[in-house]
Design a protein around this motif. Structure first.
Motif: not given
Ligand SMILES: [Zn+2]
Length: 458
Positions: A72, A98, A102, A282, A328, A333, A337-338, A341, A401-403
């Protein structure tokens, strides 16, 4: 003991639709049946029956552009210099989980330093840790005009860089053979960068100069293929995209400024593209004026994305598989998370249906990975990587995208561990020797006025 999942609706990944009243049967980590419940084998008393009759069942998702070693990062120096490669491997292992949380059960890492993701892949394959199935490149092969040779010539490319500078054909061949011996799955070339522009007034945006000439890329591609490895290129500009297409590389990453000639070559050779639009979108949707890359970066990203949308929509219509990937691993990114997307962007800007986007994000992208023909779909003979989802992404793709909607994620038929804990990102990702974000002239200090923080406020 087999598992029988009673699905409210089933999206197998092989089609663009979902069917009702379906059952998926799993035995020893593999799908043995997926189809109408009426025709499904009967569950024996020893078998486990999972009632997912309220849910949407689909295969695990795939992201072909996730750099597990980047951490990140906020800048390239963070990626290349500050964390030792051993720390990057440990951190990457954590980040891989992580990504799995997702719903991404397959990822490809297209380039990083040393053997970081390769070791994460091997640790997962050995059963030491739980994580997504990983396909990986080693360091990018680059020239002085390509991505990853960021630093001035008098500094050179550090040993811990994500790239490997090749200065001659012989060095290129040697690096390919070296990486193949180490066990990479794919060979990555930086076919252009951000700064080497063609002379004579060619557009700043599309005029990126290719880092290798056509002969060089043909030569390296032939050798990589001879050794049984796929080839991927980072190619944003027109020239790099065209050379990549003509060389017959397996996947072109970005291809933002491709034209009709590129498209003809891509179609003719049945190549794939990984657009990676999430990174661009993004950049212009979220980045702030205080971000180091500044205003120009956002504008540039928007221009590139809008140019790319046109070419990619055309490529999609022409039947080119658009693999899903997000880049990512950057601060814009972050892992987990994304990823989904990219599917939302396909629907919103490339004129795809949700079903088409989801098929690309499952079986088509998974097909690029190592062992790809057994990944990314719920069909007999495939790995049982299953998502039990509360919602319907065929109606609204952004639900992915909604875990909270991921009720269960099964990897090889077993539920994944969902245990998480917070980490201190200052100690995880931010090591650069970055001291100030502004220039404190007298005027600037006056302008800042009471925005200046006081010691007492800390
Ligand atoms: Zn990348």
């Amino acid at each position: 003991m087999a598992k029988h999942i009673k699905c409210g609706s089933l999206f197998t990944g092989l089609d663009t639709k979902a069917e009702k009243d379906q059952t998926v049967v799993i035995d020893k980590g593999m799908v043995t049946y997926a189809g109408p419940s009426a025709k499904a084998p009967k569950a024996s008393p020893k078998d486990e029956v999972i009632d997912a009759s309220k849910y949407f069942v689909m295969p695990g998702l795939s992201d072909v552009h996730t750099h597990l070693a980047y951490g990140n990062a906020r800048c390239e120096e963070d990626i290349d210099i500050y964390a030792p490669v051993e720390f990057r491997a440990l951190r990457g292992m954590f980040m891989a989980h992580r990504v799995l949380l997702a719903g991404y059960t397959n990822i490809c890492n297209p380039g990083d330093a040393a053997r970081v993701t390769l070791s994460i892949r091997n640790a997962i394959n050995a059963g030491l840790f739980q994580g997504p199935r990983i396909t990986t490149a080693g360091p990018y092969l680059t020239s002085r005009q390509g991505l990853t040779d960021w630093y001035p010539t008098w500094i050179g490319q550090p040993e811990t860089s994500i790239g490997h500078l090749i200065r001659s054909r012989d060095e290129g061949i040697e690096e390919i053979r070296y990486q193949v011996k180490d066990g990479v799955d794919v060979i990555k070339f930086a076919m252009d960068g951000d700064t080497a522009l063609q002379p004579n007034g060619v557009s700043k945006f599309s005029g990126l100069m290719a880092a290798f000439n056509q002969d060089e890329l043909n030569y390296y591609t032939t050798e990589s293929h001879r050794l049984g490895k796929k080839v991927i290129t980072h190619a944003r500009g027109l020239e790099a995209t065209l050379y990549s297409a003509k060389a017959g590389v397996d996947c072109i990453f970005h291809a933002s400024y491709g034209d009709d000639e590129c498209l003809d070559e891509i179609v003719k050779r049945k190549l794939t593209i990984c657009p990676t639009l999430t990174l661009l979108v993004n950049n212009y949707e979220f980045s702030q004026p205080t971000d180091g890359a500044g205003k120009g970066w956002s504008e540039h990203s928007k221009f590139e994305a809008e140019t790319a949308f046109k070419f990619l929509a055309k490529a999609h219509k022409a039947g080119v598989p658009l693999l899903t990937g997000t880049d990512s691993g950057f601060a814009i990114t972050p892992y987990g998370e994304w990823h989904a997307k990219e599917l939302e962007i396909y629907v919103k800007y490339l004129g795809m249906s949700e079903g088409e986007a989801l098929r690309l994000g499952t079986s088509v992208t998974a097909g690029f990975m190592t062992d790809g023909s057994r990944l990314g779909a719920l069909a007999a003979g495939r790995h049982a990587d299953v998502i039990i989802f509360d919602g319907n992404p065929l109606k609204d793709i952004s639900q992915l995208m909604d875990k909270k909607r991921f009720k269960h994620i099964l990897l090889a038929g077993e539920p994944i561990s969902v245990e998480t804990h917070d980490v201190d990102y200052r100690k995880v990702s931010q090591f650069s020797y970055d001291m100030w974000s502004d220039m404190y002239t007298q005027d600037r200090v006056k302008e800042l006025g009471n925005q200046i923080r006081t010691i007492a406020a800390e």
